[in-house]
Design a protein around this motif. Structure first.
Motif, mmCIF file in Angstrom:
data_model
loop_
_atom_site.group_PDB
_atom_site.id
_atom_site.type_symbol
_atom_site.label_atom_id
_atom_site.label_comp_id
_atom_site.label_asym_id
_atom_site.label_seq_id
_atom_site.Cartn_x
_atom_site.Cartn_y
_atom_site.Cartn_z
ATOM 1 N N SER A 178 12.483 35.732 57.240
ATOM 2 C CA SER A 178 11.153 35.411 56.718
ATOM 3 C C SER A 178 11.196 34.224 55.755
ATOM 4 C CB SER A 178 10.558 36.622 55.991
ATOM 5 O OG SER A 178 11.260 36.852 54.777
ATOM 6 N N GLY A 179 12.359 34.020 55.142
ATOM 7 C CA GLY A 179 12.477 33.007 54.093
ATOM 8 C C GLY A 179 12.281 33.581 52.710
ATOM 9 N N GLY A 180 11.803 34.837 52.645
ATOM 10 C CA GLY A 180 11.638 35.497 51.356
ATOM 11 C C GLY A 180 10.534 34.874 50.510
ATOM 12 N N PRO A 181 10.430 35.290 49.256
ATOM 13 C CA PRO A 181 9.339 34.819 48.395
ATOM 14 C C PRO A 181 9.490 33.380 47.934
ATOM 15 C CG PRO A 181 10.826 36.227 47.155
ATOM 16 C CD PRO A 181 11.269 36.297 48.596
ATOM 17 N N PHE A 182 10.676 32.782 48.110
ATOM 18 C CA PHE A 182 10.920 31.448 47.572
ATOM 19 C C PHE A 182 11.085 30.384 48.661
ATOM 20 C CE2 PHE A 182 13.120 34.233 44.261
ATOM 21 C CZ PHE A 182 11.942 34.403 43.539
ATOM 22 N N PRO A 210 6.959 38.567 50.811
ATOM 23 C CA PRO A 210 5.672 38.291 51.457
ATOM 24 C C PRO A 210 5.325 39.172 52.649
ATOM 25 C CG PRO A 210 7.294 36.617 52.050
ATOM 26 C CD PRO A 210 7.928 37.471 50.993
ATOM 27 N N THR A 211 6.325 39.770 53.304
ATOM 28 C CA THR A 211 6.007 40.525 54.531
ATOM 29 C C THR A 211 6.604 41.927 54.600
ATOM 30 O OG1 THR A 211 7.861 39.413 55.653
ATOM 31 C CG2 THR A 211 5.664 38.487 55.974
ATOM 32 N N TRP A 212 7.662 42.209 53.857
ATOM 33 C CA TRP A 212 8.338 43.496 53.976
ATOM 34 C C TRP A 212 8.279 44.277 52.665
ATOM 35 C CZ3 TRP A 212 9.718 45.235 58.612
ATOM 36 C CH2 TRP A 212 10.008 44.312 59.632
ATOM 37 N N ALA A 213 8.165 45.603 52.773
ATOM 38 C CA ALA A 213 8.257 46.486 51.613
ATOM 39 C C ALA A 213 9.614 47.178 51.667
ATOM 40 C CB ALA A 213 7.130 47.517 51.628
ATOM 41 N N PRO A 272 8.393 32.617 59.042
ATOM 42 C CA PRO A 272 7.685 33.276 57.936
ATOM 43 C C PRO A 272 6.753 34.409 58.346
ATOM 44 C CG PRO A 272 6.860 31.036 58.292
ATOM 45 C CD PRO A 272 8.104 31.174 59.095
ATOM 46 N N GLN A 273 6.250 34.429 59.570
ATOM 47 C CA GLN A 273 5.326 35.503 59.967
ATOM 48 C C GLN A 273 6.028 36.845 60.206
ATOM 49 O OE1 GLN A 273 5.323 32.478 61.511
ATOM 50 N NE2 GLN A 273 3.305 31.601 61.072
ATOM 51 N N SER A 274 7.334 36.834 60.402
ATOM 52 C CA SER A 274 8.115 38.067 60.641
ATOM 53 C C SER A 274 7.562 38.874 61.810
ATOM 54 C CB SER A 274 8.160 38.932 59.370
ATOM 55 O OG SER A 274 8.802 38.269 58.313
ATOM 56 N N TRP A 285 -3.198 40.463 69.915
ATOM 57 C CA TRP A 285 -2.976 39.092 70.348
ATOM 58 C C TRP A 285 -4.221 38.217 70.175
ATOM 59 C CZ3 TRP A 285 1.814 37.468 71.064
ATOM 60 C CH2 TRP A 285 2.807 38.432 71.311
ATOM 61 N N THR A 286 -5.353 38.829 69.876
ATOM 62 C CA THR A 286 -6.565 38.037 69.631
ATOM 63 C C THR A 286 -6.606 37.476 68.216
ATOM 64 O OG1 THR A 286 -7.899 39.933 68.906
ATOM 65 C CG2 THR A 286 -7.836 39.466 71.279
ATOM 66 N N THR A 287 -5.758 38.004 67.343
ATOM 67 C CA THR A 287 -5.768 37.547 65.941
ATOM 68 C C THR A 287 -4.489 36.820 65.546
ATOM 69 O OG1 THR A 287 -4.876 39.665 65.144
ATOM 70 C CG2 THR A 287 -7.279 39.457 65.286
ATOM 71 N N LEU A 288 -3.431 36.926 66.350
ATOM 72 C CA LEU A 288 -2.161 36.255 66.040
ATOM 73 C C LEU A 288 -2.271 34.791 66.477
ATOM 74 C CD1 LEU A 288 0.727 36.770 64.960
ATOM 75 C CD2 LEU A 288 1.425 37.125 67.323
ATOM 76 N N SER A 289 -2.508 33.908 65.520
ATOM 77 C CA SER A 289 -2.860 32.527 65.862
ATOM 78 C C SER A 289 -1.671 31.583 65.947
ATOM 79 C CB SER A 289 -3.861 31.972 64.844
ATOM 80 O OG SER A 289 -3.303 32.011 63.529
ATOM 81 N N ARG A 290 -0.549 31.899 65.249
ATOM 82 C CA ARG A 290 0.565 30.955 65.255
ATOM 83 C C ARG A 290 1.877 31.646 64.918
ATOM 84 N NH1 ARG A 290 -0.514 26.660 60.621
ATOM 85 N NH2 ARG A 290 1.679 26.168 60.997
ATOM 86 N N LEU A 291 2.957 31.059 65.408
ATOM 87 C CA LEU A 291 4.309 31.497 65.105
ATOM 88 C C LEU A 291 5.097 30.248 64.717
ATOM 89 C CD1 LEU A 291 4.933 33.900 68.137
ATOM 90 C CD2 LEU A 291 4.389 34.569 65.788
ATOM 91 N N ASP A 292 5.574 30.203 63.485
ATOM 92 C CA ASP A 292 6.265 29.021 62.977
ATOM 93 C C ASP A 292 7.767 29.278 62.846
ATOM 94 O OD1 ASP A 292 3.887 27.459 62.518
ATOM 95 O OD2 ASP A 292 3.458 28.813 60.855
#
Length: 384
Positions: A174-178, A198-201, A240-242, A287-294
């Motif tokens: 994910s790259g983490g918070p930094f 940003p994405t995981w608990a 980053p989207q994980s 899949w109607t809301t997932l707009s991008r994967l970076d």
């Protein structure tokens, strides 16, 4: 048929989510899973609630005072000190213990020829040379619970001859918070900011590891141990989207990826049900809301822990154990305010420079390596 499950580290993030997966599956199909054993450190109040809800046969508590208190409050359950005792009453053992303390559960589960749902990466990383022969025990299965290694496991199932056809393993981070920050911008990192993933608990130790990319570095070592892939063919890519949890590139240029929304329930359920899939659809994508994967390369200059893990993995022997131990001590120091965030990598560098080159042949060798590295890390932190 009911699958009997033991949960080591039942009060932690993996342990509590395992219980949620089991409850969801039993709601769909009553009696699918039975929690027969639990283990924890000292969180006795939480364990009491779990015992009253799940009614396991046996509970292991590491802390003596907590053990006595639990037995007093739950007289009908067998309370023991050794988490290895859980293995006897289970078909699947979920190892969600954080850190080197999970080694015993890993070893005893495989030695008993049971399925190990492994979320404790440190035990495999530190004790790879000792753990690997146990995977050949009749009946023993090791199914990874890390989202990345679970993804690789699923991708590799698609290959007819994985050893011959696989070209690269690609672990996503994910790259983490930094992510995107420079070393100068990270000079005064607070504990609060490092724990704001940003994405995981996740638990605090793993979350800090994610912020330094040490978590990803350790996963590189773990991928090598799990699948036998050379380090030169294991890459890391920041995503980053994980949503893409990892990928496998094959010899013909094809890449197969495993995608789902970020939730640990899915890899936990995968390990519990393996080789079948569970019926509860954790992590389904709209899949109607997932707009991008970076995707982008990791910043290895700022996040030095990633290359430290490659370095320790290539050295082999007890070097990964030394790195894992040094990192645990440094992270504990950061969480307690005694070590700066950007000094976590420095401590690990200084410890690895003093590595003695030992190759472990027994659990005692691994334990000794862990203790030596911890002692050196503590000395380095005191000097700082």
């Amino acid at each position: 048929m009911t699958t009997r499950v033991a949960i080591a580290g039942s009060t932690g993030s993996i342990g509590t989510q395992t219980i949620e997966v089991i409850e969801a599956e039993n709601k769909r199909e009553p009696g699918s899973y039975e929690v027969t054993a639990l283990s924890a450190g000292s969180s006795v109040d939480t364990v009491v609630e779990q015992v009253r809800s799940l009614r396991p046969e046996i509970v292991a508590m590491a802390d003596e005072a907590a053990r006595i208190d639990l037995q007093r409050r739950c007289p009908d359950v067998e309370v023991v000190a050794d988490s290895a005792d859980l293995v006897e009453v289970a078909d699947v053992v979920v190892n969600g213990v954080v850190g080197f303390a999970g080694l015993t559960v890993t070893i005893e589960t495989l030695r008993a020829g049971k399925r190990l749902a492994l979320a404790n990466k440190e035990s495999l990383i530190a004790a790879g040379p000792v753990v690997q022969p146990l995977r050949d025990t009749p009946g023993a299965e090791l199914v990874p619970v890390d989202s990345e290694h679970c993804a690789l496991h699923q991708c590799l199932r698609s290959s007819y001859a994985p050893d011959r056809e696989v070209d690269r393993l690609l672990l996503t981070a994910s790259g983490g918070p930094f992510r995107g920050k420079t070393a100068d911008e990270l000079a005064d990192v607070t504990v609060e900011s490092a724990l704001a993933h940003p994405t995981w608990a996740m638990g605090p130790k793993i979350t800090v590891d994610s912020s330094t990319l040490m978590n990803k570095g350790l996963e590189v070592i773990e991928a090598h141990e799990l699948y036998g892939t050379p380090y030169d063919r294991i890459d890391v890519v920041v995503h980053p989207q994980s949503v893409v949890h990892s990928m496998v590139e094959f010899s013909d240029g094809s890449t197969i990826a495993q995608l789902s929304m970020p939730t640990m329930h899915l890899p936990i359920g995968y390990a519990l049900g393996y080789p079948d899939r569970i019926a509860t659809p954790f992590g389904s994508i709209d899949w109607t809301t997932l707009s991008r994967l970076d995707f982008e390369p990791p910043d290895r200059a700022t996040f030095r822990c990633l290359d430290l893990a490659y370095q320790a993995g290539r050295v082999g022997g007890t070097a990964p154990a030394w790195l894992s131990a040094a990192n645990e001590v440094a992270v504990e120091g950061f969480l307690s305010g005694n070590v700066a965030w950007n000094a976590i990598a420095d401590v690990c560098v200084d410890v690895l420079e003093r590595h003695d080159g030992v190759t472990p042949t027994s659990v005692d060798d691994v334990i000794e390596a862990d203790q030596v590295a911890r002692r050196i890390a503590e000395e380095i932190i005191e000097q700082r």
